[in-house]
Write a protein that holds these residues in place. Structure first.
Motif, PDB file in Angstrom:
ATOM      1  N   ILE A   1      18.034  -8.546   0.423  1.00 45.95           N
ATOM      2  CA  ILE A   1      17.104  -8.352  -0.687  1.00 45.95           C
ATOM      3  C   ILE A   1      15.690  -8.799  -0.326  1.00 45.95           C
ATOM      4  N   PHE A   2      15.585  -9.681   0.684  1.00 49.07           N
ATOM      5  CA  PHE A   2      14.255 -10.111   1.121  1.00 49.07           C
ATOM      6  C   PHE A   2      13.430  -8.915   1.589  1.00 49.07           C
ATOM      7  N   SER A   3      14.101  -7.890   2.140  1.00 48.34           N
ATOM      8  CA  SER A   3      13.398  -6.700   2.620  1.00 48.34           C
ATOM      9  C   SER A   3      12.659  -6.014   1.476  1.00 48.34           C
ATOM     10  N   LEU A   4      13.337  -5.921   0.320  1.00 48.85           N
ATOM     11  CA  LEU A   4      12.702  -5.305  -0.848  1.00 48.85           C
ATOM     12  C   LEU A   4      11.512  -6.133  -1.314  1.00 48.85           C
ATOM     13  N   GLY A   5      11.677  -7.461  -1.292  1.00 50.68           N
ATOM     14  CA  GLY A   5      10.592  -8.340  -1.721  1.00 50.68           C
ATOM     15  C   GLY A   5       9.375  -8.220  -0.825  1.00 50.68           C
ATOM     16  N   VAL A   6       9.597  -8.209   0.476  1.00 47.90           N
ATOM     17  CA  VAL A   6       8.482  -8.101   1.422  1.00 47.90           C
ATOM     18  C   VAL A   6       7.848  -6.713   1.344  1.00 47.90           C
ATOM     19  N   LEU A   7       8.662  -5.672   1.271  1.00 48.06           N
ATOM     20  CA  LEU A   7       8.143  -4.307   1.196  1.00 48.06           C
ATOM     21  C   LEU A   7       7.303  -4.086  -0.064  1.00 48.06           C
ATOM     22  N   THR A   8       7.779  -4.612  -1.176  1.00 49.30           N
ATOM     23  CA  THR A   8       7.038  -4.484  -2.431  1.00 49.30           C
ATOM     24  C   THR A   8       5.669  -5.145  -2.328  1.00 49.30           C
ATOM     25  N   THR A   9       5.644  -6.334  -1.731  1.00 50.79           N
ATOM     26  CA  THR A   9       4.376  -7.052  -1.560  1.00 50.79           C
ATOM     27  C   THR A   9       3.468  -6.330  -0.573  1.00 50.79           C
ATOM     28  N   LEU A  10       4.029  -5.845   0.514  1.00 43.35           N
ATOM     29  CA  LEU A  10       3.258  -5.126   1.528  1.00 43.35           C
ATOM     30  C   LEU A  10       2.665  -3.846   0.939  1.00 43.35           C
ATOM     31  N   SER A  11       3.464  -3.154   0.146  1.00 45.53           N
ATOM     32  CA  SER A  11       2.991  -1.936  -0.515  1.00 45.53           C
ATOM     33  C   SER A  11       1.825  -2.233  -1.449  1.00 45.53           C
ATOM     34  N   ASP A  12       1.933  -3.346  -2.168  1.00 45.53           N
ATOM     35  CA  ASP A  12       0.854  -3.738  -3.081  1.00 45.53           C
ATOM     36  C   ASP A  12      -0.420  -4.087  -2.311  1.00 45.53           C
ATOM     37  N   PHE A  13      -0.257  -4.744  -1.164  1.00 48.05           N
ATOM     38  CA  PHE A  13      -1.408  -5.073  -0.316  1.00 48.05           C
ATOM     39  C   PHE A  13      -2.124  -3.803   0.134  1.00 48.05           C
ATOM     40  N   ILE A  14      -1.353  -2.819   0.586  1.00 47.91           N
ATOM     41  CA  ILE A  14      -1.939  -1.561   1.067  1.00 47.91           C
ATOM     42  C   ILE A  14      -2.672  -0.846  -0.053  1.00 47.91           C
ATOM     43  N   ARG A  15      -2.069  -0.846  -1.230  1.00 50.29           N
ATOM     44  CA  ARG A  15      -2.706  -0.192  -2.371  1.00 50.29           C
ATOM     45  C   ARG A  15      -4.008  -0.908  -2.753  1.00 50.29           C
ATOM     46  N   GLU A  16      -3.975  -2.245  -2.693  1.00 50.62           N
ATOM     47  CA  GLU A  16      -5.165  -3.041  -3.032  1.00 50.62           C
ATOM     48  C   GLU A  16      -6.301  -2.806  -2.031  1.00 50.62           C
ATOM     49  N   VAL A  17      -5.954  -2.785  -0.734  1.00 50.29           N
ATOM     50  CA  VAL A  17      -6.968  -2.532   0.303  1.00 50.29           C
ATOM     51  C   VAL A  17      -7.540  -1.128   0.143  1.00 50.29           C
ATOM     52  N   GLY A  18      -6.667  -0.162  -0.159  1.00 53.44           N
ATOM     53  CA  GLY A  18      -7.116   1.214  -0.361  1.00 53.44           C
ATOM     54  C   GLY A  18      -8.082   1.341  -1.520  1.00 53.44           C
ATOM     55  N   GLN A  19      -7.788   0.624  -2.600  1.00 59.64           N
ATOM     56  CA  GLN A  19      -8.680   0.664  -3.766  1.00 59.64           C
ATOM     57  C   GLN A  19     -10.040   0.046  -3.455  1.00 59.64           C
ATOM     58  N   LYS A  20     -10.030  -1.047  -2.679  1.00 54.53           N
ATOM     59  CA  LYS A  20     -11.291  -1.706  -2.323  1.00 54.53           C
ATOM     60  C   LYS A  20     -12.144  -0.814  -1.424  1.00 54.53           C
TER      61      LYS A  20
END
Length: 265
Positions: free
Chosen positions: A190-209
């Motif tokens: 389940i840690f994979s889902l947690g890390v992937l979710t956070t990583l996805s959010d990081f990418i989306r945040e960087v893209g928005q900036k």
């Protein structure tokens, strides 16, 4: 990846996910360093399954709450199954003890089907293997013993409920084991889902900036625009000018690309 690692100082939940990842690496005999594992996981962001997930992805807080609920549900499934296994095993040992029997009093002695009750009574996770002898023992008292000394006690135990207990255990395993194994595997990773979710959010945040979008995200963006409409406005607009379409680099194994393509048919 570096930004993700730098953020753990202020992100307790992410720190927990990464700790689980390190422990998993060690259990598999790999180096505890997790940077390579994070980069490997990052490749999943381009997978169709994760792209479909991202279409419906909420905020990081919402996704983490979902994961928390999933983790709780998985723990309940595992705990319930393990408790029932121990209960059934102890019930079998109690019946045997009532008639003065041990696994050695049955055919094949320490390798007899009756030894399964000891394993069940101490079950604390993992895989349950009842074995052929255990399953063949059901409704088959002739296979239970080969000695005259224990014959009477064994037959009495058979009629006193041990045979029906075997039936219940087999039915319980057939009905619940696969569900338990699936829950255990998901929980373990389940840690994979947690890390992937956070990583996805990081990418989306960087893209928005940076006001930018990864090329691999274009399918997901288009799918979000198209939705379930039969004739989306995007294609209606294009249809005003083009009567024919040429599709280049179409990936026929991509679910999202197929969904985007269907309204053209």
């Amino acid at each position: 990846c570096d930004l993700l690692l730098l953020s753990i100082e202020n992100d307790q939940e992410l720190r927990n996910w990464l700790l689980m990842m390190s422990e998993n690496q060690l259990e598999e005999g790999k180096n505890w360093q997790i940077k390579e594992k994070i980069l490997e996981l990052g490749k999943e962001l381009d997978s169709d399954l994760f792209k479909v997930y991202r279409i419906h992805q909420g905020s990081l807080a919402e996704e983490r709450e979902k994961l928390k609920n999933l983790k709780t549900e998985l723990q309940k499934i595992r705990k319930s199954f393990e408790n029932e296994c121990r209960k059934l095993g102890k019930e079998g040992l109690a019946l045997m003890n009532k008639h003065g029997l041990t696994p050695n009093d049955f055919k094949y002695k320490s390798s007899s089907f009756a030894n399964a009750f000891k394993k069940l009574a101490s079950f604390n996770g993992g895989e349950i293997t009842l074995g052929v002898r255990f399953k063949n023992a059901l409704d088959n008292p002739d296979s239970w013993t080969s000695t005259k000394e224990s014959y009477k006690a064994v037959i009495n135990c058979y009629h006193d409920g041990l045979n029906e207990l075997i039936r219940r255990i087999i039915e319980f395993e057939n009905k619940n084991a696969t569900h338990y194994y699936n829950a255990s595997e998901i929980f373990k990773n389940i840690f994979s889902l947690g890390v992937l979710t956070t990583l996805s959010d990081f990418i989306r945040e960087v893209g928005q900036k940076k006001n930018s979008l990864l090329l691999s995200e274009s399918d997901t963006l288009l799918r979000g625009i198209i939705g379930n409409n039969d004739s989306p406005f995007v294609y209606e607009k294009a249809g005003n000018f083009y009567h024919n379409f040429m599709i280049d680099e179409f990936q026929d194994t991509s679910v999202i690309q197929w969904e985007n393509f269907k309204p053209l048919i």
